[in-house]
Scaffold this motif. Structure first.
Motif, mmCIF file in Angstrom:
data_model
loop_
_atom_site.group_PDB
_atom_site.id
_atom_site.type_symbol
_atom_site.label_atom_id
_atom_site.label_comp_id
_atom_site.label_asym_id
_atom_site.label_seq_id
_atom_site.Cartn_x
_atom_site.Cartn_y
_atom_site.Cartn_z
ATOM 1 N N ARG A 90 20.439 -33.065 38.194
ATOM 2 C CA ARG A 90 19.180 -32.940 39.103
ATOM 3 C C ARG A 90 18.503 -31.484 39.144
ATOM 4 N N ARG A 91 19.223 -30.391 38.738
ATOM 5 C CA ARG A 91 18.447 -29.231 38.547
ATOM 6 C C ARG A 91 17.687 -29.132 37.293
ATOM 7 N N TYR A 92 18.283 -29.778 36.258
ATOM 8 C CA TYR A 92 17.236 -29.806 35.049
ATOM 9 C C TYR A 92 16.284 -30.918 35.090
ATOM 10 N N PHE A 93 16.305 -31.708 35.914
ATOM 11 C CA PHE A 93 15.021 -32.738 36.219
ATOM 12 C C PHE A 93 14.025 -32.024 37.070
ATOM 13 N N ALA A 94 14.691 -31.188 38.057
ATOM 14 C CA ALA A 94 13.585 -30.312 38.742
ATOM 15 C C ALA A 94 13.092 -29.292 37.922
ATOM 16 N N GLY A 95 13.689 -28.494 37.044
ATOM 17 C CA GLY A 95 13.159 -27.621 36.055
ATOM 18 C C GLY A 95 11.888 -28.270 35.140
ATOM 19 N N TYR A 96 12.477 -29.664 34.873
ATOM 20 C CA TYR A 96 11.433 -30.268 33.919
ATOM 21 C C TYR A 96 10.170 -30.767 34.788
ATOM 22 N N THR A 97 10.375 -31.086 35.766
ATOM 23 C CA THR A 97 9.308 -31.431 36.582
ATOM 24 C C THR A 97 8.308 -30.536 37.035
ATOM 25 N N MET A 98 9.089 -29.359 37.277
ATOM 26 C CA MET A 98 8.286 -28.009 37.652
ATOM 27 C C MET A 98 7.553 -27.656 36.112
ATOM 28 N N LEU A 99 8.055 -27.696 35.153
ATOM 29 C CA LEU A 99 7.201 -27.165 33.899
ATOM 30 C C LEU A 99 6.129 -28.227 33.697
ATOM 31 N N GLY A 100 6.485 -29.481 33.906
ATOM 32 C CA GLY A 100 5.437 -30.449 33.723
ATOM 33 C C GLY A 100 4.117 -30.119 34.456
ATOM 34 N N ASP A 101 4.381 -29.899 35.732
ATOM 35 C CA ASP A 101 3.266 -29.481 36.616
ATOM 36 C C ASP A 101 2.396 -28.468 36.067
ATOM 37 N N PHE A 102 2.909 -27.305 35.682
ATOM 38 C CA PHE A 102 2.242 -26.261 35.222
ATOM 39 C C PHE A 102 1.583 -26.432 33.833
ATOM 40 N N LEU A 118 -2.778 -33.728 25.181
ATOM 41 C CA LEU A 118 -2.049 -33.631 26.335
ATOM 42 C C LEU A 118 -1.058 -34.686 26.301
ATOM 43 N N LYS A 119 -1.310 -35.822 25.909
ATOM 44 C CA LYS A 119 -0.226 -36.772 25.708
ATOM 45 C C LYS A 119 0.681 -36.532 24.700
ATOM 46 N N ARG A 120 0.226 -35.986 23.701
ATOM 47 C CA ARG A 120 1.561 -35.328 22.608
ATOM 48 C C ARG A 120 2.244 -34.515 23.239
ATOM 49 N N VAL A 121 1.683 -33.267 23.931
ATOM 50 C CA VAL A 121 2.466 -32.345 24.571
ATOM 51 C C VAL A 121 3.521 -32.895 25.490
ATOM 52 N N LEU A 122 2.992 -33.927 26.454
ATOM 53 C CA LEU A 122 3.789 -34.557 27.495
ATOM 54 C C LEU A 122 5.087 -35.352 26.575
ATOM 55 N N ARG A 123 4.774 -36.014 25.518
ATOM 56 C CA ARG A 123 5.718 -36.719 24.885
ATOM 57 C C ARG A 123 6.923 -35.604 24.174
ATOM 58 N N VAL A 124 6.412 -34.475 23.878
ATOM 59 C CA VAL A 124 7.328 -33.606 23.313
ATOM 60 C C VAL A 124 8.219 -33.050 24.234
ATOM 61 N N GLN A 125 7.591 -32.908 25.603
ATOM 62 C CA GLN A 125 8.534 -32.344 26.745
ATOM 63 C C GLN A 125 9.423 -33.468 27.010
ATOM 64 N N ALA A 126 8.965 -34.598 27.295
ATOM 65 C CA ALA A 126 9.953 -35.666 27.516
ATOM 66 C C ALA A 126 11.247 -35.952 26.442
ATOM 67 N N ALA A 127 10.909 -35.934 25.314
ATOM 68 C CA ALA A 127 11.858 -35.896 24.333
ATOM 69 C C ALA A 127 12.765 -34.945 24.229
ATOM 70 N N LEU A 128 12.378 -33.674 24.560
ATOM 71 C CA LEU A 128 13.086 -32.338 24.726
ATOM 72 C C LEU A 128 13.946 -32.604 25.769
ATOM 73 N N PHE A 129 13.506 -33.015 27.028
ATOM 74 C CA PHE A 129 14.220 -33.109 28.142
ATOM 75 C C PHE A 129 15.479 -34.051 27.853
ATOM 76 N N GLU A 130 15.280 -35.252 27.235
ATOM 77 C CA GLU A 130 16.203 -36.172 26.962
ATOM 78 C C GLU A 130 17.617 -35.395 26.020
#
Length: 385
Positions: A90-102, A118-130
């Protein structure tokens, strides 16, 4: 455009880290965990995760950089401290969401809130989070399932005792109902150095291995500690790269716990000053300050920021204050140290009072120590919810 976006995120990294830490701390208060190392590790992990998340945005979703070892070490600490995996994730998800907002906020400012960039950036972020979640979960599970050794059983017993549990501890080759001195050593050569110190003090030694070449240690015996012997520890010939922090002597189980917590608090002082040795009793206020982001940020804002409006950025006033405090707040002695007249020192002190709106006291001394160590509180912390 991606490089520009990442550059702007890096400029705001301190702000992002503090926002993430505030959010993470709100998910099952980490202070409920008695292990101070876990608390310190949580701060480092948030910083490492945010830095990793920002840097990885420059890459591609199928070529993520290696996951920082700090994240894996903290997953093991969480497992040892019985922090539920659900809380960790849950803490990692909170950090992931917070960074996504920024990320989205900076994209909107740059006018790239729509389109493929932007779509590419968000895809990279999602893959990284997984990938991070998978690695952290695996490391957590490995720690839980790993078979116990005698050393691990001893370490678990120590952690439970530190957490306040009342246990019979036959596996500890150490008497708890005596006099103790807690210590924390980092760097190579720590184990041998601690044995030498125990021999010189004529004390029993209890050690517990931690992550990253760190050792928790206690020196114990039936008789109280000799103050002169403790004073000599500051001159002990420690191996290159080793840091040693000690608490204050304590008696019984309560003193055993307290001395350990003091040693843990003193360790950052040794690490930040570059000194090989730190004793809690010599640096209690600075040690406490280094553990409190709000206090660091407040002291910097109240006592350091107002001086920066001077033409030299406050360097002369800070030097004068350092000499003034080092001279026991004697203006004449401070003037002699600086090679200026008494009147010059008096004028500078009046300027300081005018800038601060108050007389400089012990808070100012601590703020100056923070400046010497290159420590500054994240200003956005003061505005964090």
């Amino acid at each position: 455009m991606r490089r520009g976006l990442v550059a702007r995120l890096r400029e705001r990294r301190g702000e992002i880290e503090q926002a993430a830490l505030t959010r993470v701390s709100a998910i099952s208060d980490p202070k409920e965990t008695a292990d101070p190392e876990y608390m310190q590790g949580l701060r480092l992990t948030v910083g490492a995760a945010i830095g990793y998340g920002i840097d990885a945005l420059e890459g591609s979703e199928d070529r993520a950089p290696p996951i920082p070892t700090t994240l894996l070490s903290q997953a093991r600490l969480a497992a040892r401290n019985r922090v539920p995996l659900e809380t960790v994730l849950r803490r990692y998800f909170a950090g992931y969401t917070m960074l996504g907002d920024f990320v989205i906020e900076e994209a909107e400012r740059a006018g790239i809130s729509r389109g493929s960039s932007l779509k590419r950036v968000l895809r990279v972020q999602a893959a990284l989070f997984e990938q991070v979640v998978a690695a952290v979960s695996e490391e957590y599970g490995r720690e839980v399932e790993w078979p116990d050794s005698a050393e691990e059983r001893r370490a678990r017993c120590v952690r439970r005792l530190l957490a306040g549990e009342l246990l019979d501890a036959p596996e500890l080759p150490y008497e708890l109902n005596e006099y103790h001195l807690g210590a924390v050593a980092t760097g190579r050569g720590g184990a041998e150095a601690l044995k030498d110190i125990a021999k010189a003090l004529d004390r029993r030694l209890l050690t517990v291995n931690q992550e990253n070449d760190t050792l928790w240690a206690w020196f114990g015996a039936r008789r109280p500690f000799d103050p002169e012997q403790l004073a000599e520890l500051s001159r002990w010939g420690l191996p290159a790269g080793m840091r040693l922090a000690i608490g204050e002597p304590g008696e019984g189980l309560t003193g055993w716990r307290l001395s350990h917590r003091q040693a843990l608090a003193a360790l950052p002082v040794a690490q930040r000053t570059g000194c090989k040795f730190a004793r809690y009793g010599d640096e209690a206020l600075l040690a406490a300050t280094l553990q409190d982001d709000l206090l660091i940020a407040s002291l910097c804002r109240l006592y350091l920021d107002p001086l920066e409006d001077e033409r030299d950025g406050g360097a002369t006033l800070r030097a004068t204050l350092c000499a003034y405090f080092a001279s026991g707040r004697n203006s004449s002695s401070a003037a002699s140290r600086l090679g200026v007249s008494d009147r010059t020192v008096a004028n500078r002190l009046r300027t300081v009072e005018a800038r601060l709106g108050r007389q400089p006291g012990i808070d100012m001394e601590i703020a100056l120590r923070l400046h010497e160590l290159g420590v500054s509180g994240p200003r956005p912390f003061l505005a964090a919810p």
